[in-house]
Design a protein around this motif. Structure first.
Motif, mmCIF file in Angstrom:
data_model
loop_
_atom_site.group_PDB
_atom_site.id
_atom_site.type_symbol
_atom_site.label_atom_id
_atom_site.label_comp_id
_atom_site.label_asym_id
_atom_site.label_seq_id
_atom_site.Cartn_x
_atom_site.Cartn_y
_atom_site.Cartn_z
ATOM 1 N N ASP A 129 0.965 -1.032 -0.232
ATOM 2 C CA ASP A 129 0.288 -0.153 0.161
ATOM 3 C C ASP A 129 1.350 1.552 0.090
ATOM 4 O O ASP A 129 0.200 2.471 -0.050
ATOM 5 N N GLN A 130 2.248 1.278 0.138
ATOM 6 C CA GLN A 130 2.804 2.606 -0.335
ATOM 7 C C GLN A 130 2.527 3.436 -1.085
ATOM 8 O O GLN A 130 2.978 4.726 -0.948
ATOM 9 N N GLU A 131 2.442 3.065 -1.864
ATOM 10 C CA GLU A 131 2.184 3.475 -3.111
ATOM 11 C C GLU A 131 0.735 4.115 -3.125
ATOM 12 O O GLU A 131 0.592 5.489 -3.928
ATOM 13 N N GLN A 132 0.116 3.761 -2.977
ATOM 14 C CA GLN A 132 -1.683 4.314 -3.136
ATOM 15 C C GLN A 132 -1.528 4.912 -1.690
ATOM 16 O O GLN A 132 -2.199 6.158 -1.810
ATOM 17 N N LEU A 133 -0.847 4.824 -0.823
ATOM 18 C CA LEU A 133 -0.840 5.870 0.155
ATOM 19 C C LEU A 133 -0.858 7.201 -0.130
ATOM 20 O O LEU A 133 -0.859 8.062 0.492
#
Length: 276
Positions: A129-133
């Protein structure tokens, strides 16, 4: 004609579920309304997005392209809404994401010393989820680890660090001072990136602990994570020829604020933990 974000959200639900009925339930609208909105979007774009036949619903090439772009577009819109709301409430806040093992204390202290009026929060992110957040504005800037999906994201390399094998204390190599990749030939590797069909992807280091301790397989983690997380039934052994883990700063492309830019400078000055 401007792209209607509501229609794009409707499209994304159908594209992810490939089912108009379930998508309508997710969106809390009637299925005929959803179908009309999708047809209107296809008319707006001048392209067919779905193939509908007796076998079900599939994406066309145009639909696949829109789905790829839509996720970035909707995340950017969500981030904009969140930041405007914060500004309207008169809040100056910076949310810094970080992966397990990354110590952000020195950079946070350096930043808050110069910006004492800014509310700063650190939020742990995971590999999936690092990119989405970042894109949806949940975090303003983040310490991430490779691999990173770079669409819509700008990256600034910070440092590298060695990786170590995470093994059960009963593993045949548990007593070694160091090993090489060839020593691990034939081992069962826990898959958390690109899991095979039917696999449950591992998200956190705690989940890795349980699987490794149970003898389900082995994995490698950055040395910093090994230094922060320990338990008696897990051992860490340096892997001398493993590619180093890379830590980078990441923010949404074209959207780095003055506060995020100031934090990036503090993070670059801090460097790797223990070297500042």
């Amino acid at each position: 004609m401007d792209l209607d974000l509501r229609k794009v959200r409707y499209f994304t639900a159908v594209a992810e579920l490939l089912h108009f009925g379930r998508a309508a339930e997710r969106l809390h609208i009637a299925q005929p309304v959803l179908s009309r909105q999708i047809r209107a979007l296809e008319k707006d774009l001048g392209a067919e997005l779905f193939v509908r036949d007796s076998h079900g619903v599939t994406l066309t090439d145009a639909g696949r392209q829109l789905l790829e772009d839509a996720r970035l577009l909707l995340a950017a819109a969500d981030g904009t809404r969140r930041r405007v709301g914060q500004a309207a409430r008169g809040r100056r806040r910076l949310v810094v994401g970080f992966r397990a093992g990354v110590v952000v204390t020195e950079a946070l202290r350096a930043f808050t010393a110069v910006h004492p009026d800014v509310e700063v929060r650190a939020l742990r992110v995971e590999w999936d989820d690092q990119e989405q957040l970042i894109l949806d504005g949940t975090v303003d800037i983040a310490y991430v680890r490779l691999p990173v999906r770079e669409e819509g994201i700008e990256l600034r390399p910070l440092y590298g660090e060695p990786r170590v094998a995470m093994l059960s204390d009963r593993h045949r190599l548990a007593g070694k001072q160091e090993i090489s990749l060839s020593d691990l030939d034939g081992e069962t590797w826990l898959r958390y990136h690109d899991p095979r069909p039917g696999d449950l992807p591992l998200r956190t280091i705690e989940e890795k602990f349980e699987c490794v301790a149970a003898g389900s397989g082995i994995t490698m983690v950055p040395r910093s994570a090994a230094e922060q997380y320990s338990r008696p039934d897990i051992v860490y052994v340096p892997v001398v020829d493993a590619e180093p883990d890379r830590v980078l700063l990441a923010w949404a492309a074209g959207r780095r604020s003055a506060l995020a830019a100031a934090f990036a400078e503090a993070a670059a000055a801090a460097g790797a933990p223990g070297t500042g």
